[in-house]
Design a protein around this motif. Structure first.
Motif, PDB file in Angstrom:
ATOM      1  N   TRP A  10       0.839  -1.191   0.000  1.00 62.78           N
ATOM      2  CA  TRP A  10       0.000   0.000   0.000  1.00 62.78           C
ATOM      3  C   TRP A  10       0.876   1.243   0.000  1.00 62.78           C
ATOM      4  CZ3 TRP A  10      -4.870   0.848  -1.093  1.00 62.78           C
ATOM      5  CH2 TRP A  10      -5.473   2.062  -0.731  1.00 62.78           C
ATOM      6  N   SER A  11       0.497   2.271  -0.763  1.00 69.94           N
ATOM      7  CA  SER A  11       1.330   3.467  -0.925  1.00 69.94           C
ATOM      8  C   SER A  11       0.470   4.723  -0.966  1.00 69.94           C
ATOM      9  CB  SER A  11       2.133   3.360  -2.224  1.00 69.94           C
ATOM     10  OG  SER A  11       1.256   3.357  -3.350  1.00 69.94           O
ATOM     11  N   GLU A  12       1.136   5.871  -0.921  1.00 71.48           N
ATOM     12  CA  GLU A  12       0.422   7.145  -1.017  1.00 71.48           C
ATOM     13  C   GLU A  12      -0.251   7.281  -2.386  1.00 71.48           C
ATOM     14  OE1 GLU A  12       2.978  10.381  -0.156  1.00 71.48           O
ATOM     15  OE2 GLU A  12       3.382   9.770   1.925  1.00 71.48           O
ATOM     16  N   GLU A  13       0.398   6.774  -3.426  1.00 72.47           N
ATOM     17  CA  GLU A  13      -0.194   6.823  -4.767  1.00 72.47           C
ATOM     18  C   GLU A  13      -1.497   6.033  -4.811  1.00 72.47           C
ATOM     19  OE1 GLU A  13       0.903   5.518  -9.374  1.00 72.47           O
ATOM     20  OE2 GLU A  13       2.380   5.305  -7.770  1.00 72.47           O
ATOM     21  N   LEU A  14      -1.488   4.856  -4.185  1.00 75.30           N
ATOM     22  CA  LEU A  14      -2.710   4.050  -4.133  1.00 75.30           C
ATOM     23  C   LEU A  14      -3.784   4.729  -3.304  1.00 75.30           C
ATOM     24  CD1 LEU A  14      -1.111   0.515  -3.695  1.00 75.30           C
ATOM     25  CD2 LEU A  14      -2.588   1.214  -5.590  1.00 75.30           C
ATOM     26  N   ASN A 112       0.172  -5.495 -11.002  1.00 71.05           N
ATOM     27  CA  ASN A 112       1.000  -4.707 -10.091  1.00 71.05           C
ATOM     28  C   ASN A 112       2.268  -5.452  -9.671  1.00 71.05           C
ATOM     29  OD1 ASN A 112      -0.871  -2.457  -9.987  1.00 71.05           O
ATOM     30  ND2 ASN A 112      -2.182  -3.790  -8.752  1.00 71.05           N
ATOM     31  N   ILE A 113       2.926  -6.050 -10.661  1.00 69.27           N
ATOM     32  CA  ILE A 113       4.184  -6.754 -10.452  1.00 69.27           C
ATOM     33  C   ILE A 113       5.327  -5.769 -10.665  1.00 69.27           C
ATOM     34  CG2 ILE A 113       5.634  -8.667 -11.202  1.00 69.27           C
ATOM     35  CD1 ILE A 113       2.973  -9.514  -9.933  1.00 69.27           C
ATOM     36  N   ASP A 114       6.286  -5.742  -9.750  1.00 69.48           N
ATOM     37  CA  ASP A 114       7.448  -4.854  -9.876  1.00 69.48           C
ATOM     38  C   ASP A 114       8.615  -5.522 -10.595  1.00 69.48           C
ATOM     39  OD1 ASP A 114       6.571  -2.455  -8.146  1.00 69.48           O
ATOM     40  OD2 ASP A 114       6.214  -4.158  -6.815  1.00 69.48           O
ATOM     41  N   VAL A 115       8.865  -6.779 -10.268  1.00 68.84           N
ATOM     42  CA  VAL A 115      10.004  -7.511 -10.834  1.00 68.84           C
ATOM     43  C   VAL A 115       9.515  -8.849 -11.357  1.00 68.84           C
ATOM     44  CG1 VAL A 115      12.268  -8.540 -10.377  1.00 68.84           C
ATOM     45  CG2 VAL A 115      11.613  -6.421  -9.215  1.00 68.84           C
ATOM     46  N   GLY A 195       7.922  -4.636   0.244  1.00 68.83           N
ATOM     47  CA  GLY A 195       6.700  -4.046  -0.296  1.00 68.83           C
ATOM     48  C   GLY A 195       6.555  -4.198  -1.787  1.00 68.83           C
ATOM     49  N   GLU A 196       7.636  -4.597  -2.483  1.00 69.43           N
ATOM     50  CA  GLU A 196       7.550  -4.834  -3.924  1.00 69.43           C
ATOM     51  C   GLU A 196       7.101  -6.271  -4.184  1.00 69.43           C
ATOM     52  OE1 GLU A 196      10.595  -1.808  -6.171  1.00 69.43           O
ATOM     53  OE2 GLU A 196      11.348  -3.797  -5.656  1.00 69.43           O
ATOM     54  N   THR A 197       6.549  -6.484  -5.368  1.00 66.25           N
ATOM     55  CA  THR A 197       6.014  -7.793  -5.728  1.00 66.25           C
ATOM     56  C   THR A 197       6.771  -8.347  -6.924  1.00 66.25           C
ATOM     57  OG1 THR A 197       3.809  -7.154  -4.970  1.00 66.25           O
ATOM     58  CG2 THR A 197       3.942  -9.042  -6.452  1.00 66.25           C
ATOM     59  N   CYS A 198       7.149  -9.615  -6.824  1.00 65.59           N
ATOM     60  CA  CYS A 198       7.824 -10.265  -7.942  1.00 65.59           C
ATOM     61  C   CYS A 198       7.035 -11.494  -8.374  1.00 65.59           C
ATOM     62  CB  CYS A 198       9.254 -10.663  -7.570  1.00 65.59           C
ATOM     63  SG  CYS A 198       9.387 -11.905  -6.267  1.00 65.59           S
ATOM     64  N   VAL A 199       7.303 -11.944  -9.568  1.00 68.28           N
ATOM     65  CA  VAL A 199       6.666 -13.142 -10.096  1.00 68.28           C
ATOM     66  C   VAL A 199       7.717 -13.940 -10.838  1.00 68.28           C
ATOM     67  CG1 VAL A 199       5.989 -12.149 -12.314  1.00 68.28           C
ATOM     68  CG2 VAL A 199       4.630 -13.993 -11.340  1.00 68.28           C
ATOM     69  N   PRO A 246       9.683 -13.465   4.298  1.00 69.25           N
ATOM     70  CA  PRO A 246      10.192 -12.964   5.582  1.00 69.25           C
ATOM     71  C   PRO A 246      10.869 -11.602   5.494  1.00 69.25           C
ATOM     72  CG  PRO A 246      10.677 -15.302   5.335  1.00 69.25           C
ATOM     73  CD  PRO A 246      10.113 -14.843   4.026  1.00 69.25           C
ATOM     74  N   GLY A 247      11.532 -11.300   4.382  1.00 63.48           N
ATOM     75  CA  GLY A 247      12.225 -10.022   4.257  1.00 63.48           C
ATOM     76  C   GLY A 247      11.337  -8.853   3.878  1.00 63.48           C
ATOM     77  N   GLY A 248      10.039  -9.107   3.656  1.00 67.50           N
ATOM     78  CA  GLY A 248       9.116  -8.013   3.345  1.00 67.50           C
ATOM     79  C   GLY A 248       8.723  -7.915   1.886  1.00 67.50           C
ATOM     80  N   ALA A 249       9.412  -8.643   0.998  1.00 66.96           N
ATOM     81  CA  ALA A 249       9.000  -8.673  -0.411  1.00 66.96           C
ATOM     82  C   ALA A 249       7.841  -9.643  -0.570  1.00 66.96           C
ATOM     83  CB  ALA A 249      10.173  -9.077  -1.294  1.00 66.96           C
ATOM     84  N   LEU A 250       7.183  -9.578  -1.729  1.00 73.49           N
ATOM     85  CA  LEU A 250       6.070 -10.480  -2.026  1.00 73.49           C
ATOM     86  C   LEU A 250       6.372 -11.246  -3.303  1.00 73.49           C
ATOM     87  CD1 LEU A 250       4.264  -7.446  -1.234  1.00 73.49           C
ATOM     88  CD2 LEU A 250       2.981  -9.435  -0.456  1.00 73.49           C
ATOM     89  N   ILE A 251       5.949 -12.493  -3.343  1.00 80.62           N
ATOM     90  CA  ILE A 251       6.198 -13.308  -4.523  1.00 80.62           C
ATOM     91  C   ILE A 251       4.903 -13.997  -4.939  1.00 80.62           C
ATOM     92  CG2 ILE A 251       6.892 -15.386  -3.242  1.00 80.62           C
ATOM     93  CD1 ILE A 251       9.104 -15.719  -5.408  1.00 80.62           C
TER      94      ILE A 251
END
Length: 361
Positions: A10-14, A112-115, A195-199, A246-251
């Motif tokens: 979640w971000s200020e832009e959202l 909304n995938i970052d990487v 907070g970033e999402t990868c696939v 665990p490190g805060g990223a999402l997959i």
């Protein structure tokens, strides 16, 4: 805003995009699991099961249905842990595919995938042409592509093979990984911020679910053993799921990502084959077909060996596929329009006959 959705990106832009929905009394949430019959949502009220409202299903249009990774506006049911999804917030990036029964119906597989990790293994599965295809889809999505070469313990010279892949990866990072020997996993996770999402995209058996398990430190996704006979794996993930690491990223792990193809991916092909696009711009003639014209930079690169003939052939093949998809979609659209007009004419004639019959009475 509660930490639980902050963890999910979640971000200020959202928050700004959500403001009209907040005024309408809606609650934000992110789709973390997609089933055939609904969704699992992370919200400030906790985890809820959700379904799209009738209005959303009616008005969503092509590619407008909720997908894993989407941020949505919802109304929770006070009686039980369920919610109704009323709207999908604008997507920053999206992986799309055509529905199996239609060239026109667009489906969003992940949003909304970052990487995007383009995963292939350093065994018999290694195929440069397949990597190029996945890179084209990755660039088209809007996410940052990273090539991941798994099972480095099976390669006699993984760094040499990585150098060959890097030559065709258009400047993308190329990482060598072995989950079995715990090599390269930290470098892999360093590509994705909290907070970033990868696939992960790639064919079956390359080790995508094994990587998810390694990231989590436990077996979350079911993975069948590699069959020694053909070196292929059977991926048993049956739904799409966004997992907090665990490190805060999402997959995101989803079987649908294996079916991502070229959907209006002109920009993606251009990015994946940027070296060929650069050569084409150096041709003497703007309309050069790269055949027998004088001053063709592409033919010169092929003749000198600077451009791999197999890479050039794959670039041409993908271009033909894109043109065929576009032509077929146009043909289907024309046929649908003819059917629509025929139905209108039929309705008009029936109404006219009824009117005449009523007047005669």
């Amino acid at each position: 805003m509660p930490d639980v959705i902050d963890q999910y990106g979640w971000s200020e832009e959202l928050a700004r995009a959500f403001a009209p929905h907040a005024r309408a009394g809606r609650m934000p949430g992110r789709v973390v699991v997609q089933h055939r019959d609904g969704y699992v949502l992370v919200t400030e009220a906790g985890e809820l099961r959700g379904k799209a409202s009738g209005r959303l299903l009616q008005d969503a249009g092509e590619g407008g249905y909720p997908a894993v990774g989407d941020w949505v506006a919802l109304t929770p049911d006070p009686a039980d842990p369920t919610a109704t999804i009323h709207a999908v917030l604008p997507r920053r990036t999206a992986f799309t595919r055509r529905a199996a029964d239609s060239v026109r119906k667009l489906q969003v597989v992940a949003a909304n995938i970052d990487v995007v990790f383009v995963v292939t293994s350093l065994n018999a599965d290694l195929n440069h042409r397949r990597i190029e295809r996945y890179l084209a889809a990755a660039w088209q999505s809007g996410a940052r592509p990273v090539v991941v070469l798994t099972k480095s313990d099976l390669s006699a010279d993984p760094q040499a093979e990585a150098a060959e892949v890097a030559a065709l990866a258009a400047g993308c990072p190329v990482l060598v990984v072995s989950a079995r020997e715990v090599v390269g996993l930290e470098a892999l996770l360093a590509q994705v911020k909290a907070g970033e999402t990868c696939v992960l995209i790639g064919s079956s058996g390359v080790g995508k679910s094994t990587l998810v398990n390694a990231f989590l430190g436990r077996t979350r996704m079911a993975v069948d053993a590699i069959r020694e006979a053909d070196d292929q794996g059977r991926h048993t993930t049956s739904h799409r799921e966004l997992v907090l690491l665990p490190g805060g990223a999402l997959i995101l792990d989803t079987p649908g990502m294996r079916e991502v193809g070229l959907v209006d991916a002109d920009e993606g092909v251009s990015e994946a084959f940027d070296d060929i696009e650069q050569l084409a711009r150096d041709c003497r003639f703007n309309d050069c077909t790269h055949g027998s014209e004088p001053g063709c930079a592409v033919r010169a690169a092929l003749d000198s060996g600077a451009l791999d003939p197999a890479r050039w052939a794959n670039f041409q093949k993908l271009g033909v596929e894109l043109a065929a998809v576009e032509e077929k979609a146009d043909r289907v659209a024309r046929d649908a329009e003819r059917r629509r007009l025929a139905a209108l004419q039929k309705t008009y004639r029936a109404t006219k006959r009824d009117h005449r019959g009523g007047a005669g009475e």
